[in-house]
Design a protein around this motif. Sequence first.
Motif, short mmCIF file in Angstrom:
data_model
loop_
_atom_site.label_atom_id
_atom_site.label_comp_id
_atom_site.label_asym_id
_atom_site.label_seq_id
_atom_site.Cartn_x
_atom_site.Cartn_y
_atom_site.Cartn_z
N GLY A 16 24.89 10.88 -3.89
CA GLY A 16 25.75 9.83 -3.36
C GLY A 16 26.21 8.82 -4.36
N GLY A 17 25.81 8.97 -5.62
CA GLY A 17 26.29 8.07 -6.66
C GLY A 17 25.92 6.62 -6.41
N ASP A 18 26.94 5.73 -6.40
CA ASP A 18 26.69 4.30 -6.22
C ASP A 18 25.98 4.02 -4.91
OD1 ASP A 18 27.86 3.71 -8.63
OD2 ASP A 18 29.83 3.28 -7.77
N GLU A 19 26.32 4.74 -3.85
CA GLU A 19 25.70 4.51 -2.54
C GLU A 19 24.22 4.87 -2.58
OE1 GLU A 19 25.17 3.57 1.54
OE2 GLU A 19 26.56 2.90 -0.02
N GLY A 20 23.86 5.94 -3.32
CA GLY A 20 22.45 6.30 -3.48
C GLY A 20 21.68 5.21 -4.20
N ASN A 21 22.33 4.60 -5.22
CA ASN A 21 21.69 3.51 -5.95
C ASN A 21 21.51 2.27 -5.07
OD1 ASN A 21 21.76 5.17 -8.19
ND2 ASN A 21 23.60 4.23 -9.04
N LEU A 22 22.53 1.97 -4.26
CA LEU A 22 22.43 0.83 -3.34
C LEU A 22 21.30 1.04 -2.33
CD1 LEU A 22 26.23 0.19 -2.67
CD2 LEU A 22 24.66 -1.37 -3.85
N PHE A 23 21.17 2.28 -1.86
CA PHE A 23 20.09 2.59 -0.91
C PHE A 23 18.72 2.47 -1.58
CE2 PHE A 23 17.63 5.95 1.51
CZ PHE A 23 17.32 5.10 2.56
N LEU A 70 -14.23 11.50 8.37
CA LEU A 70 -13.26 12.44 7.82
C LEU A 70 -13.25 12.35 6.30
CD1 LEU A 70 -10.24 11.86 10.23
CD2 LEU A 70 -11.72 13.87 10.15
N PRO A 71 -12.94 13.47 5.62
CA PRO A 71 -12.87 13.42 4.14
C PRO A 71 -11.88 12.36 3.69
CG PRO A 71 -12.73 15.68 4.95
CD PRO A 71 -12.65 14.80 6.15
N LYS A 72 -12.28 11.58 2.72
CA LYS A 72 -11.44 10.48 2.23
C LYS A 72 -10.82 10.84 0.89
CE LYS A 72 -13.92 6.76 4.62
NZ LYS A 72 -14.72 7.65 5.45
N ASP A 73 -9.62 10.36 0.72
CA ASP A 73 -8.94 10.50 -0.57
C ASP A 73 -9.59 9.50 -1.53
OD1 ASP A 73 -7.19 10.33 -2.76
OD2 ASP A 73 -5.48 10.85 -1.52
N PRO A 74 -10.14 9.97 -2.65
CA PRO A 74 -10.81 9.04 -3.58
C PRO A 74 -9.88 7.98 -4.16
CG PRO A 74 -10.51 11.20 -4.59
CD PRO A 74 -10.18 11.35 -3.14
N ASN A 75 -8.58 8.17 -3.99
CA ASN A 75 -7.62 7.20 -4.53
C ASN A 75 -7.18 6.14 -3.53
OD1 ASN A 75 -7.27 8.36 -7.21
ND2 ASN A 75 -6.25 10.06 -6.19
N ASP A 76 -7.65 6.24 -2.28
CA ASP A 76 -7.14 5.38 -1.21
C ASP A 76 -7.24 3.89 -1.51
OD1 ASP A 76 -6.12 7.27 0.43
OD2 ASP A 76 -7.80 7.34 1.83
N ALA A 77 -8.28 3.46 -2.21
CA ALA A 77 -8.48 2.03 -2.45
C ALA A 77 -7.67 1.51 -3.63
CB ALA A 77 -9.96 1.74 -2.66
N LYS A 78 -6.95 2.39 -4.30
CA LYS A 78 -6.28 1.99 -5.55
C LYS A 78 -4.93 1.32 -5.31
CE LYS A 78 -8.45 5.51 -8.42
NZ LYS A 78 -8.25 6.70 -9.23
N ASN A 79 -4.49 0.58 -6.33
CA ASN A 79 -3.12 0.10 -6.37
C ASN A 79 -2.20 1.30 -6.63
OD1 ASN A 79 -4.19 -2.50 -6.20
ND2 ASN A 79 -4.24 -2.74 -8.42
N VAL A 80 -0.91 1.11 -6.44
CA VAL A 80 0.01 2.21 -6.69
C VAL A 80 1.10 1.81 -7.67
CG1 VAL A 80 -0.35 3.16 -4.37
CG2 VAL A 80 1.62 1.67 -4.80
N VAL A 81 1.60 2.80 -8.37
CA VAL A 81 2.83 2.66 -9.13
C VAL A 81 3.88 3.46 -8.37
CG1 VAL A 81 4.05 3.15 -11.27
CG2 VAL A 81 1.69 2.35 -11.34
N MET A 82 4.99 2.82 -8.01
CA MET A 82 6.05 3.49 -7.27
C MET A 82 7.30 3.58 -8.12
SD MET A 82 5.68 2.06 -3.35
CE MET A 82 6.95 3.19 -2.76
N GLU A 83 8.02 4.66 -7.90
CA GLU A 83 9.29 4.87 -8.58
C GLU A 83 10.33 5.21 -7.51
OE1 GLU A 83 10.11 7.51 -12.32
OE2 GLU A 83 10.30 8.79 -10.55
N ILE A 84 11.46 4.51 -7.53
CA ILE A 84 12.56 4.81 -6.62
C ILE A 84 13.79 5.10 -7.46
CG2 ILE A 84 13.93 4.03 -4.64
CD1 ILE A 84 11.81 1.92 -4.08
N LYS A 85 14.45 6.22 -7.17
CA LYS A 85 15.65 6.60 -7.91
C LYS A 85 16.79 6.89 -6.94
CE LYS A 85 13.73 8.53 -12.18
NZ LYS A 85 13.74 9.69 -13.10
N GLY A 86 17.97 6.35 -7.25
CA GLY A 86 19.15 6.76 -6.51
C GLY A 86 19.43 8.21 -6.83
N ALA A 87 19.73 9.00 -5.81
CA ALA A 87 19.94 10.43 -6.03
C ALA A 87 21.35 10.81 -5.59
CB ALA A 87 18.86 11.24 -5.29
#
Length: 354
Positions: free
Chosen positions: A117-124, A98-115
């Motif tokens: 729900g205010g404080d509860e979104g941040n806690l999640f 199957l066609p492969k994503d050329p990025n599959d072997a890479k490390n990742v940078v992830m970003e998580i943001k509370g959205a």
Amino acid sequence: MFERLELIEKQYQDILDQLSKGKLEVKEMTTLLKQSSDLQETVETYRFFKLKRAELDELSSLADEEHDPDLAEMMRHELDVLKNTLADIEEKLKILLLPKDPNDAKNVVMEIKGAAGGDEGNLFAGDLFKMYGRYAESRGWNIEILNAMEGAVGGYTSIEFVISGKLVYSLMKYESGTHRVQRVPETESQGRIHTSTAVVLVMPEAEEVELDVKWDDIRVDTFNSSGPGGQSVNTTKSAVRLTHLPTNIVASCQEGKSQHDNKDKAFRLLKTRIYDNAIEAQLEKEGAARRSLIGRGDRSEKIRTYNYPQNRVTDHRIGLTLQRLDVIMEGKLDLVLEPLLNEFQKQQLTGEAT
């Protein structure tokens, strides 16, 4: 399919022959090593398939000539086992082709943001970060925080981090999107269930050979590091904000021990964001952005719901519901990721994925 496999095997052998000759430049050697690594599993699986197929042909000939009924019966049983083995290997080969994503072997940078729900979104957002940390630990991956803004009552308004290890992006790319939580917040005196969200973005980390970002194109700003609620936590301008002027992409860091450390981490994050932006532009140009059932998740797309009262996780992309929220939040994320990957591969095999 087998014509393609023969060509791949020949290509793999040609690469090994080039590597064995030596006297290669570092860049060329790096490219060839990556190519051989990408092809190795497919070639080894195909060679194993050919070995088993030869065994089947030989055993079939012997079975046809065998006059002892008991021995003939035993051979027929072995033939059935070999046929099942070959069928399993052939299915694996289909997936490997199957066609492969050329990025599959890479490390990742992830970003998580509370959205929402205010404080509860941040806690999640904080809970999701812990979940990914436990999952990374179970796979032997490493996590490095690049930037974090803590919420006033805990969790994070925003946290950016690198996960490094083997084939990280191949699995984590499915996490991009909006994650929704349904639970009773600790501050809720009436026991009412609230719905909050956190947004996850997963980007393949840019490699040096892929991206040439010049410091002449970057504006560097320094400021005091801040803690929960935005209050200053030191009096020295150790935090760094980088702005890439051609694209107006911004990256900040305040987690390092010094301004120099923060500048390096911010630059790493900036390059990844520029690279991810380029990928998005290319996908849009090709008309392929975010159209597959799974694919690269849009931030606005609700991909998963975590219902605490019912101990339930639902992945909306494939209609998967599991009554194992407690286990998944402890890092057993394969319970969700494996069905996602299986569905995506099924789509590719049937030609449904676009």
